[in-house]
Design a protein around this motif. Structure first.
Motif, mmCIF file in Angstrom:
data_model
loop_
_atom_site.group_PDB
_atom_site.id
_atom_site.type_symbol
_atom_site.label_atom_id
_atom_site.label_comp_id
_atom_site.label_asym_id
_atom_site.label_seq_id
_atom_site.Cartn_x
_atom_site.Cartn_y
_atom_site.Cartn_z
ATOM 1 N N VAL A 66 6.877 -6.815 -1.019
ATOM 2 C CA VAL A 66 7.565 -5.894 -1.927
ATOM 3 C C VAL A 66 6.827 -4.555 -1.988
ATOM 4 N N ALA A 67 5.513 -4.619 -2.249
ATOM 5 C CA ALA A 67 4.736 -3.380 -2.418
ATOM 6 C C ALA A 67 4.661 -2.603 -1.102
ATOM 7 N N TYR B 76 -0.586 3.826 -9.399
ATOM 8 C CA TYR B 76 0.773 4.242 -9.754
ATOM 9 C C TYR B 76 1.753 3.088 -9.585
ATOM 10 N N TYR B 77 1.536 2.327 -8.525
ATOM 11 C CA TYR B 77 2.447 1.212 -8.263
ATOM 12 C C TYR B 77 2.416 0.218 -9.431
ATOM 13 N N VAL B 78 1.193 -0.069 -9.888
ATOM 14 C CA VAL B 78 1.037 -1.044 -10.971
ATOM 15 C C VAL B 78 1.551 -0.459 -12.298
ATOM 16 N N ARG B 79 1.398 0.860 -12.436
ATOM 17 C CA ARG B 79 1.932 1.507 -13.655
ATOM 18 C C ARG B 79 3.466 1.369 -13.706
ATOM 19 N N ASP B 80 4.083 1.574 -12.516
ATOM 20 C CA ASP B 80 5.543 1.529 -12.470
ATOM 21 C C ASP B 80 6.099 0.111 -12.371
ATOM 22 N N GLN C 278 2.629 -11.302 -7.417
ATOM 23 C CA GLN C 278 2.698 -9.841 -7.325
ATOM 24 C C GLN C 278 1.333 -9.264 -6.928
ATOM 25 N N ARG C 279 0.288 -9.785 -7.556
ATOM 26 C CA ARG C 279 -1.086 -9.345 -7.242
ATOM 27 C C ARG C 279 -1.392 -9.604 -5.767
ATOM 28 N N ALA C 280 -1.029 -10.792 -5.318
ATOM 29 C CA ALA C 280 -1.319 -11.173 -3.935
ATOM 30 C C ALA C 280 -0.544 -10.288 -2.952
ATOM 31 N N ASP C 281 0.681 -9.939 -3.330
ATOM 32 C CA ASP C 281 1.502 -9.067 -2.480
ATOM 33 C C ASP C 281 0.836 -7.692 -2.335
ATOM 34 N N ILE C 282 0.335 -7.167 -3.448
ATOM 35 C CA ILE C 282 -0.335 -5.853 -3.402
ATOM 36 C C ILE C 282 -1.630 -5.962 -2.590
#
Ligand code: KG4
Ligand code: ZN
Length: 390
Positions: A244-245, A270-274, A282-286
């Motif tokens: 996703v990221a 910024y990605y995590v802010r948005d 989600q963490r693993a994807d980033i």
């Protein structure tokens, strides 16, 4: 040649005793003793390394680690004949800049006999200056007490020669290219021969290890971030989590060999802010996307440098090469570039240690045997360069 080495440039206190031989043709190292104390748990609380805390911990641990190393090497002996008052006066002077170290030193070494070693190597930069100074003062005191020559070593040269400890029999062939990736450095270095360095490119802001650590913090993971991100990214690949990221590949098309990693960290911020983090997937994807971005940029620039320099050996060293994905991708270059030898340190030799400092000291002593005859003035240099300061 037996070299005792001391490493205190950052948050690892390390002492080792290494037997080296074979010269430049076939350098061989056998580790007689090795002790390391990682301050990670202490610095974790602060989310990074605090120089004055690191300095205090180094001072506390050095005498213990030295004793342990000498015992492992069977070089620890207790003597009746103590050292002269003049010797102690001199040592007191040397250690005067390190509060409390003289007392510890005297308590621990007053009756310890001179071990069978030919040189004492110590890291004098780059790194945190207060931390470097403790190691230097300690090494100078030992050199004085036992009348053994001292060899100052550049920490990054230590990382380069950490690859000499790998099992396989492939010697470094010149010209060689070194990609150095650690918490403080990201640089591509041309080695025309032993000890001859030219920096071809480097980071303009954060080092790659620093980026791992900062991104980990953004993701709420503890310091040091490299291993944490690595684990999560591996999980994402194993479980095939949806991609996703999307993150940028900074400076990938810059046309030069420089790097920049601070933008990548900001992009994650910024990605995590948005897209507020709600779960580990989600963490693993980033983490995977961040690692992919780092791998792509490092590989692209390294390939460009290999084409430019026609290097016969590629050395990839520094703490970040502990990263499994990076290691795999770099080893693949042996297939892509005909006759290229790729050398990386074995697992534990990737991150800071004292063994690599012995290796670099040996290479320097073989290159310039005179360094063993001089008693150099050694000053900590936090910004020591591989090329300019030679
Ligand atoms: O070489 P090193 O031990 O110390 C310096 O000279 O800086 O490198 C430490 C850096 C840290 O930033 C740490 O997060 C990173 O190496 N590191 C890793 C991994 N293990 C350590 N980075 C990515 N993946 C890893 N598995
Ligand atoms: Zn290092």
């Amino acid at each position: 040649m037996r070299i005792l080495s001391i490493e205190t440039s950052c948050d690892e206190t390390a002492v080792s005793l290494v037997e080296a031989n074979g010269g430049l043709v076939k350098p061989r190292f056998s580790v007689l003793g090795n002790s390391l104390f990682s301050q990670i748990d202490i610095h974790k609380e602060y989310g990074g390394v605090f120089p004055m805390v690191a300095k205090r911990e180094h001072a506390k641990n050095l005498p213990l680690l030295l004793e342990k190393t000498l015992k492992q090497a069977d070089e620890y002996s207790v003597t009746d004949s103590s050292y002269s008052t003049e010797a102690w006066d001199e040592i007191k002077k040397i250690l005067s800049r390190e509060e409390g170290l003289f007392d510890l030193f005297e308590q621990n070494f007053e009756t310890v006999g001179k071990p069978d070693i030919d040189a004492i190597a110590v890291t004098y930069g780059p790194g945190l200056e207060p931390a470097l100074w403790v190691g230097i003062s300690f090494a100078l005191a030992l050199s004085n007490l036992w009348n053994i020559p001292i060899v100052p070593v550049n920490h990054m040269e230590g990382h380069i020669f950490s690859v000499l400890l790998s099992e396989e029999e492939k010697p470094i062939q010149f010209p060689a290219l070194a990609l150095l990736i650690s918490g403080g450095h990201t640089e591509l270095v041309l080695m025309k021969d032993w000890g001859q360095y030219e920096i071809l490119g480097q980071t303009k802001d954060d080092a790659v290890g620093e980026a791992f650590d900062k991104v980990a913090r953004v993701l709420g993971l503890p310091y040091p971030g490299g291993p944490q991100i690595s684990k999560l990214a591996e999980l994402a690949r194993e479980k095939n989590f949806e991609k996703v990221a999307k993150l940028p590949r900074p400076m990938i098309h810059s046309g030069n060999l420089d790097f920049s990693f601070s933008g990548l960290k900001t992009a994650v911020l910024y990605y995590v802010r948005d897209n507020p983090l709600t779960n580990d997937t989600q963490r693993a994807d980033i983490a995977r996307e961040f690692e992919d971005a780092v791998v792509e940029v490092l590989l692209k620039k390294t390939k460009e440098a290999l084409n430019e320099t026609l290097a016969k050996t590629l050395v990839v060293a520094g703490g970040v090469i502990a990263n499994k994905k990076l290691r795999e991708e770099f080893l693949k270059l042996e297939k892509e570039f005909r006759d290229l030898i790729v050398k990386t340190p074995t697992g534990a030799m990737s991150t800071d240690n004292a063994i690599m400092i012995s290796c670099a000291a040996y290479i320097n002593a073989v290159l310039q045997p005179d360094i063993l005859k001089k008693q150099p003035t050694i000053l900590a240099n936090g910004n020591l360069h591989l090329d300019k300061d030679k």
